[in-house]
Design an enzyme around this catalytic site. Structure first.
Site, PDB file in Angstrom:
ATOM      1  N   ASP A 323       0.868  -1.233   0.018  1.00  0.00           N
ATOM      2  CA  ASP A 323      -0.006  -0.116   0.062  1.00  0.00           C
ATOM      3  C   ASP A 323       0.949   1.347   0.095  1.00  0.00           C
ATOM      4  O   ASP A 323       1.889   1.165   0.566  1.00  0.00           O
ATOM      5  CB  ASP A 323      -0.813  -0.069   1.160  1.00  0.00           C
ATOM      6  N   GLU A 324       0.521   2.264  -0.437  1.00  0.00           N
ATOM      7  CA  GLU A 324       0.780   3.717  -0.335  1.00  0.00           C
ATOM      8  C   GLU A 324       2.159   3.877  -0.738  1.00  0.00           C
ATOM      9  O   GLU A 324       3.044   4.512  -0.439  1.00  0.00           O
ATOM     10  CB  GLU A 324       0.735   4.249   0.964  1.00  0.00           C
TER      11      GLU A 324
END
Length: 511
Positions: A323-324
């Protein structure tokens, strides 16, 4: 059974109603017969001898009965002359048992029969029995203490195969004992998975013998500037074994290619040139770090890391985060995920990743962990991938309850106890078939918490509701009914010294 019938003490029980017992999660079906089983010193536990796991479940039940009542109940050891009432944990091949964690309980005056196909199913049934044992004995029925358990029949099985919570030990480190306490509470409410977020920008928490600087350098910091910490491999194996005894699978997560500052600080060759220069991070920012996805040495490093960790975790999954990763170009990110997927498969695990990984070409065995974009969850089903449901707006335990919550964040909104319960994992993403949903997970990120007391404040009582969302059929999900059963959990929470948030939405049943 015959000897039990002959030796039993005739007791006149008050009228009972098993269907009104405040069980969480609510069983699939409960039938009351109005009488009771009297748990006392004359009770014995016997188990099937066809599976050693059943005897372990019996011993676990005996330990829990002793802890709650003080009674010393033998397991597979009572003689005919002392046996008055019987709890029998039986391995059964009944067609009524739907799935490996299904169980049946038959409660009569002189016996309790728990049927299950597997030790895991028997263990889930034991949690129901634990909840049925009252806090106090009733010695007005006999000349000695007796704990009255309502009679009847319970037929039960989980709605979803996967029912978990995630604990972030990277932003703040939690000790082995703190993790074990969390595991005990998860087991009580029939969770079967604990996902450990072991690495992030602020800390690396798992010993890798082939890369010792990961913990020597990367493990020495945390959010807020504390000393951090890490698990030795022996400590991690201890956590895995402790969870396994409670039929909980540990899923390790090494977050990548972003959230990797602590790793790149330890070994600078891992660092992507376009990402921020690694340094000790004690803030809560995200999105600035990345592995160098073009270097073969990075993948050799990950092969070592994944190999050492998977050798300690017998469960089927390995979580790669994903993620991210804002500091990673999209094309580089896709290539990275596809290469790491091959490494995970090489080590005989199924890859799990946050929903961003669906941008890559995935094998159908890989699992998508949905947290923020429904379109990613829908894309996952194109190649038959399963989805774990963790929508941040509903299931993130680190979100504040309200504007005056002592801990937590609010970027995904406030999540009071009723809102945490009032959603259905099976219908939350429109057009996502339930057969594609592996289950539900409640993640607890630890930016604002650093010890068990603070952890429990955010996790409880919301975690108890998530247990029901993962286990009970959708027709049982009723807030007004649930909040009454939730209120009755106070004795357990207080006995375990769990620091729950006493929301005013629930009329807590305190002494």
């Amino acid at each position: 059974m015959a000897s039990c019938q002959e030796k039993k003490e005739e007791i006149s029980f008050p009228k009972t109603d098993l269907a009104k017992a405040p069980l969480v999660p609510k069983p699939f079906k409960t039938i009351s017969t109005g009488s009771a089983f009297g748990l006392d010193a004359g009770t014995a536990i016997f188990t099937s001898n066809s599976d050693a796991g059943f005897e372990k479940v019996g011993k676990f039940l005996s330990e829990q009965i002793k802890s709650k009542t003080g009674l010393q109940i033998g397991v597979n050891s009572a003689t005919e002359g002392t046996l008055e009432r019987l709890i029998y944990i039986n391995q059964s091949d009944s067609v009524e048992l739907k799935g490996p964690e299904a169980y049946q309980i038959y409660i009569k005056k002189d016996s309790i029969l728990l049927n299950a196909k597997t030790a895991a199913g028997a263990f889930r049934g034991v949690q129901t029995l634990r909840q049925l044992i009252p806090e106090k004995s009733n010695d007005t029925l006999t000349d000695h203490p007796i704990w009255v358990i309502p009679s009847g029949k319970i037929i039960d099985a989980p709605r979803f195969e996967y029912r978990g919570s995630m604990l972030d030990v990277a932003r703040h480190f939690f000790t082995v004992e703190e993790v074990k306490k969390y595991i005990d509470a998860l087991a009580y409410y029939k969770f079967n998975t604990l996902h450990l977020h072991l690495t992030d920008d602020q800390g690396w928490r798992i010993e890798i013998k082939s890369w010792p600087k990961l913990t020597k350098i990367g493990g020495a910091s945390e959010v807020g500037g504390g000393e951090g910490g890490f698990y030795t491999q022996e400590q991690f194996k201890d956590i895995v074994a402790y969870a396994a005894e409670r039929h909980i699978t540990i899923i390790p997560e090494i977050d990548m290619p972003g959230h990797t500052n602590a790793a790149s600080l330890s070994y600078p060759f891992l660092h992507a040139p376009d990402a921020e220069t690694p340094r000790v991070r004690t803030d809560m920012r995200v999105g600035y770090s990345s592995f160098d996805t073009k270097k073969d040495t990075v993948y050799s490093f990950l092969d070592d890391v994944i190999g050492e960790i998977t050798a300690m975790t017998p469960g089927p999954y390995f979580h790669i985060g994903g993620d991210e990763s804002h500091a990673t170009k999209k094309s580089d990110y896709i290539r990275f995920v596809e290469k790491v997927q091959k490494i995970v498969r090489k080590h005989n695990k199924r890859m799990v990743g946050w929903n961003e990984i669906v941008q890559a070409e995935l094998d159908s065995s890989s699992v998508i962990h949905f947290w923020n974009k429904p379109e990613y969850a829908l894309k996952a089903i194109e190649n038959g991938s399963k989805v774990i449901m963790s929508p941040a707006k509903k299931a993130y335990l680190d979100m504040k309850y309200d504007s005056i919550s002592e801990y937590g964040l609010n970027w995904a909104g406030l999540i009071p106890v009723d809102i945490a319960y009032k959603w259905d994992p099976g219908t939350y993403v429109e057009n996502l078939p339930e057969e594609n949903i592996l289950g539900i997970e409640a993640p607890l990120w630890s930016e604002t918490i650093s010890n068990s007391e603070e952890l429990e404040y955010l996790a409880f009582p919301r975690l108890i509701g998530y247990a029901e969302l993962g286990w009970s059929p959708s027709e049982h999900l009723d807030w007004d009914d649930y909040k009454e059963r939730l209120a009755a959990q106070v004795p357990y929470l207080e006995a375990m010294q769990i620091n729950y948030y006493p929301t005013k939405l629930v009329n807590w049943k305190k002494e």
